[in-house]
Design an enzyme around this catalytic site. Structure first.
Site: not given
Length: 551
Positions: A210, A279
């Site tokens: 993330d 990401e």
């Protein structure tokens, strides 16, 4: 008989290249105990659906202990399971069953920040001299008491929150209950890499990282410069958020991250055939950063930016522009593409608000996604053609949506529960009277049971097209070359190890004719699209597609 992670991966250490990864948002996949919230046992029970779909791996969004201010993306213990989702034993069972079904398991690691309830932060904020005092990003106020600089939070307002115990500000790129970890501190890096080893030893096959470009901040805490209005892009944050007014060169995207990612990759390489996808959240330099993070074979195997998750309408020119920009920015790199995930409006709604035949539109988009160069993420419910749910303000759970309502309604509309049985209570997701988010009637009508076995359904199309894709290695591993065509036609070839495949898509709601390129082309079948080839001309129906192999 359970198949170990080692045995599952031994046959192809490059399994991630061209893999189809099915994303599961655990709160909304399957509730096994009737509390209205999905859990690990529920995921395990539904793994046969994913195996039948034909996905290679699953990515499970966070299930760690958390106060759930940001629904699991605020972790209070990196090495356990929140009781809401089950136990470590339940996770081990999930791993074993996934591997039995030959599905690899990737989990979401949120290490740019933790919850303010994490033991590390509780100790860090207790004083300026404790052993973890420097584990988070602390700074003194300016002489007038205001925050140290102009950095902004993605969730609105300053990226700094005042702590009265330390009489200092701490940094938070997201909610104030999500303090940023200080990865400039080697002890923090070591602790996080121990977390990575903990889950690898339990048998996971990889990770989704993330906010990978948020790991480091500028040590000098310099102000971000303003961003010219014409350069503002709302793909990282909604257009109503002033976060878009800055060029984020000091609060993220720092060069120190490259050395940490090398350390991270070295840990992955201690285990057989592990992969990670990062990401990259940046509206100006996203593809450039992807190139940096996937270069050299010593950092990330793959990353994704937000180009195909942005509001920009998908057109043939847009697809070619993104792929060509990626090739230029990351010539050594490998992308992982998605059209939808748990943070953005579902793509059938985002791009198809005016489309009359939503099923045909959804089928074509799936075929475009699944024939791009790169790996692919499919978000749960995408295979059913689910649209964005319209959630009333009274039912909102997402703090992001509550903050910016009504101009931005948050992320709950793409996070509603999965629909399994059109005739069952809560569409088979739960036996609770009220699940954590309401299930729209239009979703209930698109349940798995309503589509399974119906050849023309979106679900059966996904199954059929994934099977078709597996028959041709060029779709998973090959290069891509775009061809000249009419403005509404997307045309490219996929090339790998002597195989040359032609892909044509009519991205409009009216029939078009396209010329067949010169050469000896054999029409491919089994993909579910109907097109007519006559005298070197292909008649493509609205939202149609055509595939052929050379030689």
């Amino acid at each position: 008989m359970s198949i170990s992670a080692e045995a599952l991966s031994a046959s192809d250490k490059d399994w991630w290249r061209g893999a189809v990864i099915y994303q599961i948002y655990p709160r909304s996949y399957q509730d096994s105990n009737g509390d209205g919230i999905g859990d690990l046992k529920g995921i395990t029970a539904r793994l046969p659906h994913i195996a039948a779909l034909g996905a290679d791996a699953i990515w499970i969004s966070p299930f760690f202990p958390s106060p759930m201010r940001d629904f699991g993306y605020d972790v209070s213990n990196y090495c356990d399971v929140d009781p809401m989702f089950g136990s470590l034993s339940d996770f081990d069972t999930l791993i074993a069953e996934a591997h039995r079904l030959r599905i690899k398991v990737m989990i979401d690691l949120v290490i740019s920040h933790s919850s303010d309830q994490h033991a590390w932060f509780i100790e860090s904020r207790s004083s300026r001299v404790n052993p973890k005092a420097d584990w988070y990003v602390w700074a003194d106020a300016r002489p007038d008491g205001t925050p140290p600089n102009n950095w902004l939070s993605i969730f609105g307002g300053s990226a700094w929150a005042w702590d009265p115990t330390r009489m200092q500000y701490f940094m938070h790129n997201f909610l104030s209950s999500q303090p940023d970890l200080n990865l400039h501190n080697p002890e923090v890096q070591d602790a996080l890499l121990d977390v990575v080893r903990f889950w690898l030893k339990r048998g996971v096959n990889g990770f989704r990282l993330d906010t990978i470009n948020f790991y480091f901040h500028d040590r000098e805490l310099r102000d971000n410069p303003a961003l010219a209005p014409e350069r503002r892009n709302a793909s990282t944050a909604p257009a109503v958020n002033p976060y878009n007014f800055q060029e984020h060169i000091y609060d993220k995207n720092r060069p120190e991250n490259l050395d940490f990612l090398k350390r991270f990759r070295a840990v992955l390489d201690e285990f057989p055939a592990i992969a990670a996808v990062g990401e990259v959240g940046d509206s100006q330099r996203g593809l450039e950063i992807v190139g940096e993070y996937t270069s050299g074979g010593d950092k990330m195997q793959m990353c994704y930016a937000f180009e195909f998750l942005a509001p920009d309408h998908l057109t043939p020119a847009r697809v070619a522009e993104v792929q060509q920009a990626f090739s230029a920015a990351a010539p050594e790199g490998w992308a992982c593409w998605a059209f939808s995930n748990h943070d953005v409006v579902r793509h059938v709604s985002r791009w198809g608000a005016e489309v009359m035949d939503r099923d045909a539109f959804a089928k074509q988009l799936s075929a475009i996604l699944l024939t791009q160069r790169g790996s692919v993420c499919i978000y749960q419910g995408e295979e059913l053609g689910l649209t964005e749910a319209d959630i009333a303000f009274a039912d909102l759970q997402d703090p992001y949506g509550i903050q910016f309502w009504p101009e931005f309604k948050g992320r709950d509309g793409c996070r509603t529960p999965m629909v399994w049985d059109e005739h069952a209570l809560q569409s088979g997701f739960s036996t609770a009277d009220r699940p954590w988010l309401p299930i729209p009637v239009e979703h209930q009508l698109r349940a798995v049971s309503a589509q399974q076995g119906h050849e023309g359904s979106v679900l059966e199309h996904y199954r059929r097209f994934l099977a078709f894709r597996r028959q041709h290695a060029a779709f998973a591993k090959g290069d891509i070359a775009f061809l000249d065509a009419a403005p509404e036609v997307l045309a490219y070839e996929r090339l790998h190890d002597g195989e040359r495949l032609l892909c044509l898509f009519n991205m409009s709601d009216a029939p078009v004719a396209a010329g067949l390129p010169a050469g000896d082309w054999q029409v491919l079948e089994g993909h579910g699209f109907d097109s007519t080839l006559r005298d070197g001309t292909i008649d493509l129906p609205a939202w149609g597609a055509f595939f052929a192999r050379h030689g």
